[in-house]
Enzyme design. Structure first.
Site, PDB file in Angstrom:
ATOM      1  N   LYS A 192       1.728   0.785   8.454  1.00 33.35           N
ATOM      2  CA  LYS A 192       2.537   2.051   8.349  1.00 33.35           C
ATOM      3  C   LYS A 192       3.039   2.037   6.953  1.00 33.35           C
ATOM      4  CE  LYS A 192       6.594   2.406   8.692  1.00 33.35           C
ATOM      5  NZ  LYS A 192       7.435   3.483   7.560  1.00 33.35           N
ATOM      6  N   PRO A 193       2.186   2.480   5.953  1.00 30.50           N
ATOM      7  CA  PRO A 193       3.275   2.322   4.256  1.00 30.50           C
ATOM      8  C   PRO A 193       4.265   3.625   4.334  1.00 30.50           C
ATOM      9  CG  PRO A 193       0.976   3.559   4.926  1.00 30.50           C
ATOM     10  CD  PRO A 193       1.204   3.319   5.876  1.00 30.50           C
ATOM     11  N   GLU A 266       7.955 -10.996   5.662  1.00 31.99           N
ATOM     12  CA  GLU A 266       8.257 -11.390   4.002  1.00 31.99           C
ATOM     13  C   GLU A 266       9.433 -10.577   3.372  1.00 31.99           C
ATOM     14  OE1 GLU A 266       8.678 -11.943   0.416  1.00 31.99           O
ATOM     15  OE2 GLU A 266       7.093 -10.364   0.598  1.00 31.99           O
ATOM     16  N   CYS A 301       9.873  -8.797  -4.777  1.00 33.16           N
ATOM     17  CA  CYS A 301      10.239  -9.879  -3.307  1.00 33.16           C
ATOM     18  C   CYS A 301      10.791 -11.534  -4.306  1.00 33.16           C
ATOM     19  CB  CYS A 301      10.404 -10.168  -2.405  1.00 33.16           C
ATOM     20  SG  CYS A 301       9.035 -10.760  -2.121  1.00 33.16           S
TER      21      CYS A 301
END
Length: 498
Positions: A192-193, A266, A301
């Protein structure tokens, strides 16, 4: 520079980019409708440019069942065949560098130069795990034959269907960091982008099929929160790997806990860049500025968004960083000399402006940037590289992720002070150290509470090393053998010898 009025704004004109139709890819089927739609907005212009179908619960169920059916075939596929397919995929991704770079720019405004480099990095991740597919870690012997004993060993088993949920800041890299390892281990995936960045996943899906990976092994569903919730809670999804923020991760973890489903998370970071007085200051300053602002305009991130500088060199070094940051071109991401493009949307602008304003109110100094850009860039979501000095150690800017082109600068006195300051957030993803003293570097590296530490400009987040965090930065690993092992579970086997 202030924001121009509507009458003053010259329109920014971008070259024509052919965008793929965004569709749901389920098994061998492609459909352009779902449970709703989202109007994608080009962050460089603020103009809607595509309609994105949003998968609903029924679409998710169909995709998961397709992946579940394909799992038996893919698991039984000879390892050499899986390896060749992934290596072919890596080659195809490289061959389509220009297209992926253009789609990255359309997705989220990543400047062309950065986008092209990231395609090469993505291909390396795919190639790395393609190389592992026919050399998978074997089980180990746990006992030996003997009177009254047994002969035991372990087996590495793929889970089945993996739910892959990726965020918007680097869609191709997120796919490359998750999907090849899962497929190399023999799993199938439903991806799922984010609806904010749908285009890269469409070309990736086309190339997966061209590489010879069977239908159903790789499925793509653009969608929002409804699709994500349905995917992570589906009973046929055996593990979830997610890249995104802590708030969404808490919801995913809670949903997976209902069936004790394992997760890889992540998440965000507030990574510290420690610059000691004996460092190569010119190299460290260029690295600090480029890593904070020139990589996806600060929207990643693992970037070193906290700059911790030893007292004796503080003023000299910070002046170097601010001068370099101020020289970076901010503009259309399709112009090859652009270093910083737009941020993702108006919400990002609002968040960045609020955090910078609060830092200023807390007594920090804005050395460069600090105001949304207007003029010909006013219709897009442009915020300049912003260096903020004298940041209070306990302030929001010192502890919370901005996810934009803002660098928080703080002083430290000695090694112990530097380590304590670096470890003073809830995040623990990456750390950066600059010193010419190898013993100091080794001491600091051991004490930093982060999943990764790089010294004197070494590359971060590369395929051959594990990449993951602790604390609010997540759990589990991508990259290296550790990233492959996330997609196996271990079975213990014993045979009687008498």
């Amino acid at each position: 520079m202030g924001i121009a009025t509507e009458e003053q704004r010259p329109a920014i004109v971008l070259p024509e980019v052919t965008l793929p139709e965004v569709t749901l890819r389920i098994g061998s089927t492609t459909r352009s409708t779902g449970a709703g739609t989202y109007h994608h907005i080009n962050p460089a212009t603020g103009v809607p440019d595509a309609v994105v179908p949003l998968a609903g619960a029924a679409d998710v169920d169909e995709a998961v069942r397709s992946a579940h059916e394909a799992f038996a075939v893919w698991k039984a596929t000879p390892a050499g065949t899986r390896a060749r397919a992934l290596l072919t995929l890596a080659r195809l991704v490289e061959e389509h560098t220009a297209e992926f770079a253009a789609l990255a720019t359309a997705d989220n405004g990543t400047p062309q130069a950065t986008a092209a480099a990231m395609v090469g990095a993505a291909a390396e991740w795919i190639r790395y795990y393609g190389g592992w597919a026919d050399k998978l870690p074997l089980g180990r012997v746990t006992s030996v034959a003997g009177a009254g004993g047994s002969f035991g060993h372990t087996l590495r088993q793929p889970y089945g269907v993996i739910g892959v949920v990726i965020t918007w800041n680097a869609p191709l890299m997120s796919l490359a960091m998750k999907v090849p390892a899962a497929l190399a281990a023999g799993n199938t995936v439903v991806v799922k982008p984010s609806e904010l960045t749908p285009f890269s996943a469409m070309l990736f899906a086309d190339l997966v099929r061209e590489a010879g990976i069977p239908d159903g092994v790789f499925n793509v569903l653009t969608g929002g929160a409804e699709a994500g919730a349905a995917l992570v809670s589906h009973h046929l999804v055996k593990k979830v790997t997610f890249t995104g923020g802590p708030d969404t991760a808490r919801k995913i973890t809670a949903a997976c806990a209902q069936t004790f489903k394992p997760v890889v998370l992540e998440l965000g970071g507030k990574s510290a860049n420690l610059v000691f007085a004996d460092a190569d200051l010119d190299a460290a300053a260029l690295h600090a500025a480029f890593m904070a602002f020139g990589i996806m305009t600060g929207q990643a991130c693992a970037l070193p968004t906290r700059l911790l500088v030893q007292d004796s060199i503080h003023d000299e070094f910070v002046a170097k960083v601010a001068a370099i940051a101020g020289s970076f071109k901010v503009g259309s991401p399709l112009e090859l000399d652009t270093i910083c493009g737009p941020v993702i949307n108006q919400g990002a602008i609002d968040r960045i402006e609020a955090m910078v304003a609060q830092a200023r109110n807390d007594g920090a100094r804005i050395l460069t940037g600090g105001t949304r850009l207007g003029g010909e860039l006013a219709d897009g979501y442009y915020y300049p590289p912003t260096v903020v000095a004298d940041v209070d150690r306990d302030s929001e800017l010192a502890r919370q992720e901005v996810f934009g082109p803002v660098l928080a600068v703080m002083r430290f006195s000695d090694e112990a002070d530097a380590v304590a300051l670096a470890n003073s957030t809830d995040y623990g993803l990456s750390g950066y150290v600059w010193t010419s003293d190898a013993k100091c570097a080794m001491r600091v590296v051991e004490q930093l509470e982060t999943g990764e530490v790089v010294v004197n400009g070494a590359p971060n987040a590369v395929a051959e090393r594990p990449f993951g965090g602790i604390g609010h930065s997540g759990t589990g690993n991508e990259g290296g053998l550790e990233g492959l092992e996330e997609f196996f579970w271990t079975k213990s086997v014993a045979y009687g010898t008498n």
